[in-house]
Design a protein around this motif. Structure first.
Motif, PDB file in Angstrom:
ATOM      1  N   UNK A 147       0.527  20.004  31.627  1.00 39.82           N
ATOM      2  CA  UNK A 147      -0.435  19.432  32.575  1.00 39.82           C
ATOM      3  C   UNK A 147      -1.856  19.754  32.114  1.00 39.82           C
ATOM      4  N   UNK A 148      -2.090  20.986  31.676  1.00 41.43           N
ATOM      5  CA  UNK A 148      -3.418  21.368  31.180  1.00 41.43           C
ATOM      6  C   UNK A 148      -3.810  20.536  29.960  1.00 41.43           C
ATOM      7  N   UNK A 149      -2.850  20.251  29.095  1.00 42.52           N
ATOM      8  CA  UNK A 149      -3.130  19.433  27.913  1.00 42.52           C
ATOM      9  C   UNK A 149      -3.500  18.006  28.306  1.00 42.52           C
ATOM     10  N   UNK A 150      -2.774  17.435  29.248  1.00 41.54           N
ATOM     11  CA  UNK A 150      -3.084  16.069  29.691  1.00 41.54           C
ATOM     12  C   UNK A 150      -4.452  16.053  30.358  1.00 41.54           C
ATOM     13  N   UNK A 151      -4.727  17.045  31.180  1.00 44.06           N
ATOM     14  CA  UNK A 151      -6.027  17.130  31.846  1.00 44.06           C
ATOM     15  C   UNK A 151      -7.148  17.231  30.808  1.00 44.06           C
ATOM     16  N   UNK A 152      -6.957  18.072  29.781  1.00 44.81           N
ATOM     17  CA  UNK A 152      -7.968  18.207  28.725  1.00 44.81           C
ATOM     18  C   UNK A 152      -8.191  16.882  28.006  1.00 44.81           C
ATOM     19  N   UNK A 153      -7.126  16.238  27.606  1.00 47.09           N
ATOM     20  CA  UNK A 153      -7.250  14.973  26.872  1.00 47.09           C
ATOM     21  C   UNK A 153      -7.923  13.905  27.722  1.00 47.09           C
ATOM     22  N   UNK A 154      -7.578  13.857  28.998  1.00 43.46           N
ATOM     23  CA  UNK A 154      -8.179  12.863  29.894  1.00 43.46           C
ATOM     24  C   UNK A 154      -9.666  13.121  30.071  1.00 43.46           C
ATOM     25  N   UNK A 155     -10.046  14.386  30.157  1.00 47.05           N
ATOM     26  CA  UNK A 155     -11.453  14.703  30.375  1.00 47.05           C
ATOM     27  C   UNK A 155     -12.280  14.534  29.107  1.00 47.05           C
ATOM     28  N   UNK A 156     -11.701  14.752  27.952  1.00 47.45           N
ATOM     29  CA  UNK A 156     -12.437  14.653  26.689  1.00 47.45           C
ATOM     30  C   UNK A 156     -12.373  13.291  26.046  1.00 47.45           C
ATOM     31  N   UNK A 157     -11.264  12.618  26.244  1.00 42.83           N
ATOM     32  CA  UNK A 157     -11.082  11.355  25.521  1.00 42.83           C
ATOM     33  C   UNK A 157     -11.603  10.131  26.228  1.00 42.83           C
ATOM     34  N   UNK A 158     -11.703  10.185  27.545  1.00 38.26           N
ATOM     35  CA  UNK A 158     -12.150   9.026  28.291  1.00 38.26           C
ATOM     36  C   UNK A 158     -11.279   7.804  27.970  1.00 38.26           C
ATOM     37  N   UNK A 159     -11.893   6.634  27.971  1.00 43.11           N
ATOM     38  CA  UNK A 159     -11.097   5.411  27.742  1.00 43.11           C
ATOM     39  C   UNK A 159     -10.561   5.307  26.323  1.00 43.11           C
ATOM     40  N   UNK A 160     -11.101   6.076  25.386  1.00 41.28           N
ATOM     41  CA  UNK A 160     -10.621   6.010  24.005  1.00 41.28           C
ATOM     42  C   UNK A 160      -9.462   6.949  23.743  1.00 41.28           C
ATOM     43  N   UNK A 161      -8.980   7.651  24.771  1.00 44.13           N
ATOM     44  CA  UNK A 161      -7.903   8.626  24.586  1.00 44.13           C
ATOM     45  C   UNK A 161      -6.537   7.994  24.662  1.00 44.13           C
ATOM     46  N   UNK A 162      -6.452   6.719  24.523  1.00 45.82           N
ATOM     47  CA  UNK A 162      -5.152   6.054  24.499  1.00 45.82           C
ATOM     48  C   UNK A 162      -5.155   5.051  23.363  1.00 45.82           C
ATOM     49  N   UNK A 163      -3.974   4.528  23.077  1.00 45.98           N
ATOM     50  CA  UNK A 163      -3.840   3.609  21.950  1.00 45.98           C
ATOM     51  C   UNK A 163      -4.609   2.333  22.169  1.00 45.98           C
TER      52      UNK A 163
END
Length: 176
Positions: A160-176
């Motif tokens: 959960x912490x990893x997903x939260x980090x990625x969501x907060x840092x990656x924004x809309x570019x954090x997905x394919x």
């Protein structure tokens, strides 16, 4: 009286049907001759050598075999390879870019989102998808939309912490 054909030794099993299937996996096209009953999971692992997608329960209960089909997460053990023809398949091997790991992969490393690592590819594929779906709002929401992925080691809080980090840092570019 039994079945006359079986009493004479005639095989009653249905004939195996094969067909040529073209799968587009991680941007590359692969043409395979497959039994129509072959799952996407087995085609990826056994025929294409993409072993990052794991075979856990082989019943759709653990999420270890999660891949993306046209950008949506699916369980490869419950999807026939022939069903994926003409669609874009992304496996864990296709998530990272040439410039390094995907933000979710980096977050899993930063947050120790894995222990034994067996479930990690499926966890990452689900996390990438839930972010693309806009479902990484709260820890409860992350847990809910990751609930189809089991971790035998119990690294859930780190996941959960990893997903939260990625969501907060990656924004809309954090997905394919």
């Amino acid at each position: 009286m039994g079945n006359l054909a079986s009493s004479r030794g005639v095989d009653q099993r249905p004939a195996i049907t094969e067909r040529v299937v073209t799968l587009t996996v991680n941007g590359r096209s692969h043409t395979l001759r497959l039994d129509t009953r072959v799952t996407l999971l087995d085609a990826l692992r056994d025929r294409l050598g993409l072993v990052g997608t794991k075979k856990g329960c082989d019943q759709g209960a653990c999420g270890a075999c999660t891949v993306h089909l046209d950008g949506r997460r699916v369980l490869a053990c419950l999807t026939l390879a022939a069903q994926a023809e003409g669609r874009e398949i992304t496996t864990i091997e296709g998530v990272s870019g040439t410039d390094g790991p995907h933000p979710v992969q980096q977050a899993f490393m930063d947050q120790d989102g894995f222990q034994c690592g067996f479930c990690t590819p499926g966890q990452i594929m689900s996390a990438v998808a839930l972010m693309a779906e806009g479902r990484a709002g709260s820890d409860e929401e992350i847990r809910e939309y990751m609930s189809g992925n089991l971790c035998r080691c119990g690294a859930y809080s780190n996941i959960v912490a990893a997903v939260r980090q990625a969501a907060s840092q990656g924004g809309p570019d954090a997905h394919l």
